[in-house]
Design an enzyme around this catalytic site. Structure first.
Site, PDB file in Angstrom:
ATOM      1  N   HIS A   1      56.241  26.161  21.221  1.00  0.00           N
ATOM      2  CA  HIS A   1      55.120  25.570  21.958  1.00  0.00           C
ATOM      3  C   HIS A   1      55.565  24.239  22.557  1.00  0.00           C
ATOM      4  O   HIS A   1      56.589  23.687  22.154  1.00  0.00           O
ATOM      5  CB  HIS A   1      53.924  25.331  21.022  1.00  0.00           C
ATOM      6  CG  HIS A   1      54.207  24.282  19.975  1.00  0.00           C
ATOM      7  ND1 HIS A   1      54.902  24.550  18.816  1.00  0.00           N
ATOM      8  CD2 HIS A   1      53.926  22.959  19.934  1.00  0.00           C
ATOM      9  CE1 HIS A   1      55.024  23.448  18.107  1.00  0.00           C
ATOM     10  NE2 HIS A   1      54.447  22.456  18.758  1.00  0.00           N
TER      11      HIS A   1
ATOM     12  N   ASP B   1      53.782  20.311  23.247  1.00  0.00           N
ATOM     13  CA  ASP B   1      52.623  19.553  22.765  1.00  0.00           C
ATOM     14  C   ASP B   1      51.747  19.143  23.955  1.00  0.00           C
ATOM     15  O   ASP B   1      52.251  18.930  25.052  1.00  0.00           O
ATOM     16  CB  ASP B   1      53.083  18.319  21.982  1.00  0.00           C
ATOM     17  CG  ASP B   1      53.820  18.696  20.691  1.00  0.00           C
ATOM     18  OD1 ASP B   1      53.715  19.853  20.248  1.00  0.00           O
ATOM     19  OD2 ASP B   1      54.504  17.808  20.123  1.00  0.00           O
TER      20      ASP B   1
ATOM     21  N   HIS C   1      59.507  23.632  21.605  1.00  0.00           N
ATOM     22  CA  HIS C   1      60.096  23.477  20.277  1.00  0.00           C
ATOM     23  C   HIS C   1      59.398  24.388  19.278  1.00  0.00           C
ATOM     24  O   HIS C   1      58.323  24.924  19.554  1.00  0.00           O
ATOM     25  CB  HIS C   1      60.052  22.005  19.830  1.00  0.00           C
ATOM     26  CG  HIS C   1      58.678  21.399  19.834  1.00  0.00           C
ATOM     27  ND1 HIS C   1      58.036  21.019  20.993  1.00  0.00           N
ATOM     28  CD2 HIS C   1      57.822  21.112  18.832  1.00  0.00           C
ATOM     29  CE1 HIS C   1      56.856  20.525  20.704  1.00  0.00           C
ATOM     30  NE2 HIS C   1      56.690  20.575  19.384  1.00  0.00           N
TER      31      HIS C   1
ATOM     32  N   ARG D   1      59.400  22.531   3.450  1.00  0.00           N
ATOM     33  CA  ARG D   1      59.599  21.462   4.414  1.00  0.00           C
ATOM     34  C   ARG D   1      58.262  20.882   4.854  1.00  0.00           C
ATOM     35  O   ARG D   1      57.280  21.608   4.951  1.00  0.00           O
ATOM     36  CB  ARG D   1      60.351  22.037   5.621  1.00  0.00           C
ATOM     37  CG  ARG D   1      60.576  21.060   6.731  1.00  0.00           C
ATOM     38  CD  ARG D   1      61.489  21.647   7.817  1.00  0.00           C
ATOM     39  NE  ARG D   1      61.594  20.658   8.857  1.00  0.00           N
ATOM     40  CZ  ARG D   1      60.762  20.570   9.879  1.00  0.00           C
ATOM     41  NH1 ARG D   1      59.799  21.436  10.031  1.00  0.00           N
ATOM     42  NH2 ARG D   1      60.902  19.617  10.771  1.00  0.00           N
TER      43      ARG D   1
HETATM   44  C1  LIG Z   1      45.622  16.765  19.435  1.00  0.00           C
HETATM   45  C2  LIG Z   1      46.018  17.974  19.166  1.00  0.00           C
HETATM   46  C3  LIG Z   1      47.391  18.500  19.453  1.00  0.00           C
HETATM   47  C4  LIG Z   1      47.371  19.858  18.805  1.00  0.00           C
HETATM   48  C5  LIG Z   1      45.941  20.269  18.991  1.00  0.00           C
HETATM   49  C6  LIG Z   1      45.186  19.020  18.544  1.00  0.00           C
HETATM   50  C7  LIG Z   1      45.252  18.915  17.018  1.00  0.00           C
HETATM   51  C8  LIG Z   1      46.435  19.662  16.420  1.00  0.00           C
HETATM   52  C9  LIG Z   1      47.689  19.715  17.289  1.00  0.00           C
HETATM   53  C10 LIG Z   1      48.620  20.886  16.969  1.00  0.00           C
HETATM   54  C11 LIG Z   1      49.562  20.650  15.787  1.00  0.00           C
HETATM   55  C12 LIG Z   1      50.501  21.855  15.598  1.00  0.00           C
HETATM   56  C13 LIG Z   1      51.075  22.359  16.938  1.00  0.00           C
HETATM   57  C14 LIG Z   1      49.994  22.459  18.012  1.00  0.00           C
HETATM   58  C15 LIG Z   1      50.523  23.127  19.252  1.00  0.00           C
HETATM   59  C16 LIG Z   1      48.782  23.125  17.397  1.00  0.00           C
HETATM   60  O1  LIG Z   1      48.556  24.321  17.335  1.00  0.00           O
HETATM   61  O2  LIG Z   1      47.941  22.155  16.829  1.00  0.00           O
HETATM   62  C17 LIG Z   1      49.417  21.071  18.250  1.00  0.00           C
HETATM   63  C18 LIG Z   1      48.358  20.889  19.353  1.00  0.00           C
HETATM   64  C19 LIG Z   1      48.882  20.596  20.747  1.00  0.00           C
HETATM   65  O3  LIG Z   1      49.773  19.804  20.949  1.00  0.00           O
HETATM   66  O4  LIG Z   1      48.324  21.231  21.655  1.00  0.00           O
HETATM   67  O1  LIG Z   2      57.479  20.648  11.905  1.00  0.00           O
HETATM   68  C1  LIG Z   2      58.058  20.285  12.911  1.00  0.00           C
HETATM   69  O2  LIG Z   2      59.187  19.829  12.890  1.00  0.00           O
HETATM   70  C2  LIG Z   2      57.392  20.432  14.262  1.00  0.00           C
HETATM   71  C3  LIG Z   2      55.913  20.159  14.237  1.00  0.00           C
HETATM   72  C4  LIG Z   2      55.298  20.290  15.585  1.00  0.00           C
HETATM   73  O3  LIG Z   2      55.921  20.707  16.529  1.00  0.00           O
HETATM   74  C5  LIG Z   2      53.891  19.910  15.795  1.00  0.00           C
HETATM   75  O4  LIG Z   2      53.184  19.541  14.838  1.00  0.00           O
HETATM   76  O5  LIG Z   2      53.462  19.979  16.968  1.00  0.00           O
HETATM   77 FE   LIG Z   3      54.843  20.375  18.399  1.00  0.00          FE
END
Ligand SMILES: C=C1C[C@]23C[C@H]1CC[C@H]2[C@@]12CCC[C@@](C)(C(=O)O1)[C@H]2[C@@H]3C(=O)O
Ligand SMILES: O=C(O)CCC(=O)C(=O)O
Ligand SMILES: [Fe+2]
Length: 355
Positions: free
Chosen positions: A233, A235, A290, A300
């Protein structure tokens, strides 16, 4: 004003995409968690270990006078770097990791008390991107936006304070670091503070930057080649500051190279470019694809701080970077509109706003 949790609340997901597996109770990877081995996204495909510096993301010292130029190079070529001399104390990094570990080691039924609601944005559960994949991830997360008190009370009715204090302190320190980094990033794009026609950006980010803290846990896995920790994905942030525990697992995708592991360096923080900075920089900086893979023996942890723009603000390629022959390649839109597009189309969102 729309808060970040409100922006996400508008996009509910199903409960079965929120409830994590009780990882302690399984001896083998259930079929629901076995990822295909054949495609380029398979957990074991083409991973490069950064034995050679051409195959590892740059390490940048924040106090280095040439930091801005290094940031530019890192963001143009990799979309990520490891940051040292960032001023966040190693004690705080240890504390936040310790508190995250304490949370995830609670029994499954206890963690379920803080389960994220289908229309919610915060609390315990699977990653938001889960509905886009037909297999589940070897992962559980805990999302914090602002105060963690409500959910912490659900987990520890009588002693939630320690957790909240550490999370509050960590978010305060991350915010200050993110503000420094934002200025450095703008400098690296040759945009002076005065020139920012979107000075609303710095202004907005000082007043009400949209931030979130995500604790990620990847339990050890009986067959790591079959399972995926966190699927590929980008961010949605401007950038993300990640603290990873001392176990390998984070990988970034580099065109023409493949998946490159990001080795944990004690006390360094990983910074990666998110979609909003990709748009703002008119694609000069790349939001990096990533993922996280899992491990057979060690579990982890990672702690991600997402630094974004207010949901009600506008994002577009910076005017300093367009004009004089350079056309904007993305249209201007509201941040919450982008969050909606990401929630509906995931990795297609950026291409949908291309001009
Ligand atoms: C502010 C954010 C950023 C979110 C959504 C929301 C709260 C949680 C974050 C994450 C965290 C894990 C990867 C991701 C891809 C996910 O599934 O939830 C992230 C997402 C994003 O970067 O879109
Ligand atoms: O666990 C990791 O190293 C990546 C976490 C991540 O990509 C995320 O929280 O958006
Ligand atoms: Fe991420």
């Amino acid at each position: 004003m729309t808060t970040l949790s409100e922006a996400y609340r508008d996009h509910p997901i199903h409960l079965h995409h929120i409830i994590p597996l009780d990882f302690d109770s399984v001896q083998a990877v259930p079929d629901s968690h076995v990822w295909p081995q054949s495609d380029k996204y398979s957990p074991s495909s083409g991973v490069l270990l950064p034995s050679d510096e051409h195959f590892s993301i740059p390490i940048i010292d924040l106090m280095d006078p040439t930091a801005a130029a290094r940031v530019r190079h890192a963001c143009e070529t990799w979309g990520a770097f490891q940051l040292t001399s960032h001023g966040v104390s190693s004690c705080l990094l240890e504390d936040v990791e310790h508190e995250a570990r304490r949370l995830f080691s609670l029994p499954a039924r206890q963690k379920m008390k803080a389960l994220r609601l289908p229309s919610g944005a915060t609390g315990y559960g699977l990653a938001r991107i889960s509905p886009f994949f037909n297999k589940f991830m070897w992962h559980e997360g805990f999302t914090i936006m602002g105060s963690s008190a409500d959910h912490a009370r659900e987990l520890w009715p009588y002693e939630y304070k320690r957790f909240c204090d550490v999370m509050d302190n960590y978010q305060t320190k991350m915010k200050a670091l993110a503000e420094r980094l934002l200025l450095l990033i703008l400098e690296s794009l040759d945009i002076s503070k005065e020139e920012m026609n979107y000075s609303s950006l710095v202004h907005a980010s000082e007043k009400g930057a949209c931030t979130a803290l995500q604790l990620n846990n990847y339990p050890s896995c009986p067959n790591p080649n079959q399972a995926m920790g966190l699927a590929p994905h980008t961010d949605t942030s401007l950038f993300t500051i990640l603290h990873q525990s001392d176990t390998m697992g984070l990988q970034i995708f580099q065109d023409g190279v493949g998946w490159v592991s990001v080795c944990p360096i004690a006390n360094a923080l990983v910074v990666n470019v998110g979609d909003l900075l990709h748009i703002l920089s008119n694609a000069r900086f790349h939001s990096v694809l990533h993922r996280a893979v899992v491990n057979q023996t060690q579990h982890r942890l990672s702690i991600a701080y997402f630094y974004g723009l207010p949901a009600d603000s506008q994002v577009s390629p910076a005017s300093k970077l367009v004009g004089s022959g350079q056309l904007p390649i993305y249209r201007s839109l509201m941040v919450k509109e982008y969050i909606k597009m990401k929630a509906e189309h995931l990795d297609k969102a950026l291409s949908l706003i291309r001009i």
